[in-house]
Design a protein around this motif. Sequence first.
Motif, PDB file in Angstrom:
ATOM      1  N   THR A 278       0.842  -1.200   0.000  1.00 57.55           N
ATOM      2  CA  THR A 278       0.000   0.000   0.000  1.00 57.55           C
ATOM      3  C   THR A 278       0.874   1.245   0.000  1.00 57.55           C
ATOM      4  O   THR A 278       1.832   1.338   0.785  1.00 57.55           O
ATOM      5  CB  THR A 278      -0.927   0.020   1.232  1.00 57.55           C
ATOM      6  OG1 THR A 278      -1.632  -1.220   1.314  1.00 57.55           O
ATOM      7  CG2 THR A 278      -1.935   1.154   1.133  1.00 57.55           C
ATOM      8  N   LYS A 284      -3.130  12.622  -1.778  1.00 54.74           N
ATOM      9  CA  LYS A 284      -4.085  11.653  -2.306  1.00 54.74           C
ATOM     10  C   LYS A 284      -4.349  10.578  -1.259  1.00 54.74           C
ATOM     11  O   LYS A 284      -3.637  10.465  -0.260  1.00 54.74           O
ATOM     12  CB  LYS A 284      -3.563  11.024  -3.601  1.00 54.74           C
ATOM     13  CG  LYS A 284      -3.477  12.008  -4.765  1.00 54.74           C
ATOM     14  CD  LYS A 284      -3.103  11.289  -6.057  1.00 54.74           C
ATOM     15  CE  LYS A 284      -3.047  12.281  -7.215  1.00 54.74           C
ATOM     16  NZ  LYS A 284      -2.683  11.620  -8.501  1.00 54.74           N
ATOM     17  N   MET A 287      -3.606   3.860  -1.630  1.00 53.18           N
ATOM     18  CA  MET A 287      -4.022   2.951  -2.701  1.00 53.18           C
ATOM     19  C   MET A 287      -3.089   1.750  -2.739  1.00 53.18           C
ATOM     20  O   MET A 287      -1.986   1.792  -2.177  1.00 53.18           O
ATOM     21  CB  MET A 287      -4.012   3.667  -4.051  1.00 53.18           C
ATOM     22  CG  MET A 287      -2.627   4.132  -4.503  1.00 53.18           C
ATOM     23  SD  MET A 287      -2.673   4.974  -6.121  1.00 53.18           S
ATOM     24  CE  MET A 287      -3.564   6.473  -5.704  1.00 53.18           C
ATOM     25  N   SER A 288      -3.530   0.699  -3.405  1.00 48.37           N
ATOM     26  CA  SER A 288      -2.661  -0.461  -3.542  1.00 48.37           C
ATOM     27  C   SER A 288      -1.463  -0.081  -4.411  1.00 48.37           C
ATOM     28  O   SER A 288      -1.571   0.773  -5.313  1.00 48.37           O
ATOM     29  CB  SER A 288      -3.420  -1.632  -4.168  1.00 48.37           C
ATOM     30  OG  SER A 288      -3.630  -1.412  -5.551  1.00 48.37           O
ATOM     31  N   VAL A 290      -0.146  -1.842  -6.649  1.00 47.36           N
ATOM     32  CA  VAL A 290      -0.422  -2.252  -8.028  1.00 47.36           C
ATOM     33  C   VAL A 290      -1.199  -1.154  -8.756  1.00 47.36           C
ATOM     34  O   VAL A 290      -0.881  -0.794  -9.900  1.00 47.36           O
ATOM     35  CB  VAL A 290      -1.199  -3.588  -8.055  1.00 47.36           C
ATOM     36  CG1 VAL A 290      -1.622  -3.922  -9.484  1.00 47.36           C
ATOM     37  CG2 VAL A 290      -0.341  -4.713  -7.481  1.00 47.36           C
ATOM     38  N   ASP A 291      -2.215  -0.589  -8.102  1.00 52.54           N
ATOM     39  CA  ASP A 291      -2.976   0.501  -8.723  1.00 52.54           C
ATOM     40  C   ASP A 291      -2.091   1.725  -8.953  1.00 52.54           C
ATOM     41  O   ASP A 291      -2.239   2.434  -9.954  1.00 52.54           O
ATOM     42  CB  ASP A 291      -4.164   0.881  -7.842  1.00 52.54           C
ATOM     43  CG  ASP A 291      -5.282  -0.153  -7.885  1.00 52.54           C
ATOM     44  OD1 ASP A 291      -5.274  -0.988  -8.811  1.00 52.54           O
ATOM     45  OD2 ASP A 291      -6.153  -0.123  -6.990  1.00 52.54           O
ATOM     46  N   TYR A 292      -1.169   1.958  -8.029  1.00 50.97           N
ATOM     47  CA  TYR A 292      -0.287   3.111  -8.168  1.00 50.97           C
ATOM     48  C   TYR A 292       0.577   3.000  -9.422  1.00 50.97           C
ATOM     49  O   TYR A 292       0.673   3.945 -10.212  1.00 50.97           O
ATOM     50  CB  TYR A 292       0.598   3.256  -6.931  1.00 50.97           C
ATOM     51  CG  TYR A 292       1.611   4.376  -7.052  1.00 50.97           C
ATOM     52  CD1 TYR A 292       1.246   5.699  -6.843  1.00 50.97           C
ATOM     53  CD2 TYR A 292       2.946   4.108  -7.395  1.00 50.97           C
ATOM     54  CE1 TYR A 292       2.171   6.731  -6.970  1.00 50.97           C
ATOM     55  CE2 TYR A 292       3.870   5.121  -7.533  1.00 50.97           C
ATOM     56  CZ  TYR A 292       3.475   6.437  -7.317  1.00 50.97           C
ATOM     57  OH  TYR A 292       4.398   7.456  -7.454  1.00 50.97           O
ATOM     58  N   ARG A 294       0.075   1.157 -12.030  1.00 46.22           N
ATOM     59  CA  ARG A 294      -0.770   1.187 -13.228  1.00 46.22           C
ATOM     60  C   ARG A 294      -1.095   2.628 -13.612  1.00 46.22           C
ATOM     61  O   ARG A 294      -1.083   2.995 -14.792  1.00 46.22           O
ATOM     62  CB  ARG A 294      -2.060   0.399 -12.983  1.00 46.22           C
ATOM     63  CG  ARG A 294      -1.863  -1.121 -13.064  1.00 46.22           C
ATOM     64  CD  ARG A 294      -3.131  -1.842 -12.698  1.00 46.22           C
ATOM     65  NE  ARG A 294      -2.953  -3.304 -12.792  1.00 46.22           N
ATOM     66  CZ  ARG A 294      -3.747  -4.186 -12.200  1.00 46.22           C
ATOM     67  NH1 ARG A 294      -4.776  -3.768 -11.466  1.00 46.22           N
ATOM     68  NH2 ARG A 294      -3.527  -5.471 -12.344  1.00 46.22           N
ATOM     69  N   GLY A 295      -1.395   3.444 -12.606  1.00 47.41           N
ATOM     70  CA  GLY A 295      -1.684   4.849 -12.867  1.00 47.41           C
ATOM     71  C   GLY A 295      -0.492   5.590 -13.445  1.00 47.41           C
ATOM     72  O   GLY A 295      -0.645   6.537 -14.218  1.00 47.41           O
ATOM     73  N   LYS A 296       0.699   5.158 -13.042  1.00 46.09           N
ATOM     74  CA  LYS A 296       1.936   5.779 -13.533  1.00 46.09           C
ATOM     75  C   LYS A 296       2.439   5.103 -14.822  1.00 46.09           C
ATOM     76  O   LYS A 296       3.459   5.512 -15.378  1.00 46.09           O
ATOM     77  CB  LYS A 296       3.031   5.677 -12.464  1.00 46.09           C
ATOM     78  CG  LYS A 296       2.782   6.503 -11.211  1.00 46.09           C
ATOM     79  CD  LYS A 296       2.990   7.976 -11.482  1.00 46.09           C
ATOM     80  CE  LYS A 296       2.895   8.801 -10.207  1.00 46.09           C
ATOM     81  NZ  LYS A 296       3.107  10.235 -10.471  1.00 46.09           N
ATOM     82  N   ARG A 297       1.725   4.051 -15.258  1.00 44.47           N
ATOM     83  CA  ARG A 297       2.110   3.261 -16.444  1.00 44.47           C
ATOM     84  C   ARG A 297       3.515   2.688 -16.314  1.00 44.47           C
ATOM     85  O   ARG A 297       4.316   2.727 -17.262  1.00 44.47           O
ATOM     86  CB  ARG A 297       1.983   4.125 -17.710  1.00 44.47           C
ATOM     87  CG  ARG A 297       0.568   4.635 -17.931  1.00 44.47           C
ATOM     88  CD  ARG A 297       0.365   5.245 -19.268  1.00 44.47           C
ATOM     89  NE  ARG A 297      -1.034   5.663 -19.413  1.00 44.47           N
ATOM     90  CZ  ARG A 297      -1.549   6.168 -20.534  1.00 44.47           C
ATOM     91  NH1 ARG A 297      -0.792   6.311 -21.601  1.00 44.47           N
ATOM     92  NH2 ARG A 297      -2.823   6.526 -20.573  1.00 44.47           N
TER      93      ARG A 297
END
Length: 305
Positions: A278, A284, A287-288, A290-292, A294-297
Amino acid sequence: MRIVFMGTPSYATTILEALLQHSDIDVVLLITQEDKPVGRKQVLTPPHTKAWLLEHDLHVEIYQPKSLRGDEAHAKIAALKPDFIVVAAYGQILPKAILDIAPCINLHASLLPKYRGASPIQSTLLANETFAGVTSMLMEEGLDTGAMLGFSYLKIEPKHTSTLLFDALATLAAKLTVVTLENFHSTSPLTQISANATHCKKIKKEDGLVSFEQSAQAIVTRFKALSPWPGLFLESGLKLLELEYNDENENALGGVIQAIKPEGIMLTCKKGSLLLKTLQPISKNAMSAVDYIRGKRLNIGDTLV
């Protein structure tokens, strides 16, 4: 016996509760810090000890002086004719005039003379000690330098963060307080050997700054010691809210994403790797990991920051 109790956080509340449950102990006054504004909305919030007393409707007088220096505090305490003054994480130095009213017993959360000072539990974890403990001691004008009356200790487990250790040591301290008071007049105080003493400073926000150029083990150690406050964060401000130690392998670069798993991302340190679960970017919500990424590509082989 008549007790004036001085304490502020939950550690002190656990001790106060044990004293109030004892049939031969009469807590005649709680002295604690002033209510303070907390959070973004700066809501005026009472110390934990005060809030607990009020919540349980326990009729113990509460006194919150700005300072113990001066005639008012001395007169108020002396008028109650306490047999003992018990102190646990109160947050102020007691002046000599108060120390002279009655025997003052402090419950310090370390095995003295190690870790005198403001952050004994965090410092014990940062030093990777095998054991942690509590010392009951007679207070004098020096900082945690008084003669020792008793000890209680436990083995530090891998699961222990500072929060868990605070709770465990508070339970030990509560039992030790009662034993110390009951046996006070038959106990021979043990003088501390100052040559063996160590001192710990107050924890500051900047102590939570880490880098993946450090070893994974060092980061995990700091995480356990400094959670929940100040917590760990990177130079970018990214907070590391949940992580686990993975391995000790040497790596060419720190901060590289090794693998992406449902529970988090595997990230290299200069020595070893971590499973980051996490994260929390600046301004902000958490968030997980993994989501972080993904958001940053970001993907395997990329650096996190």
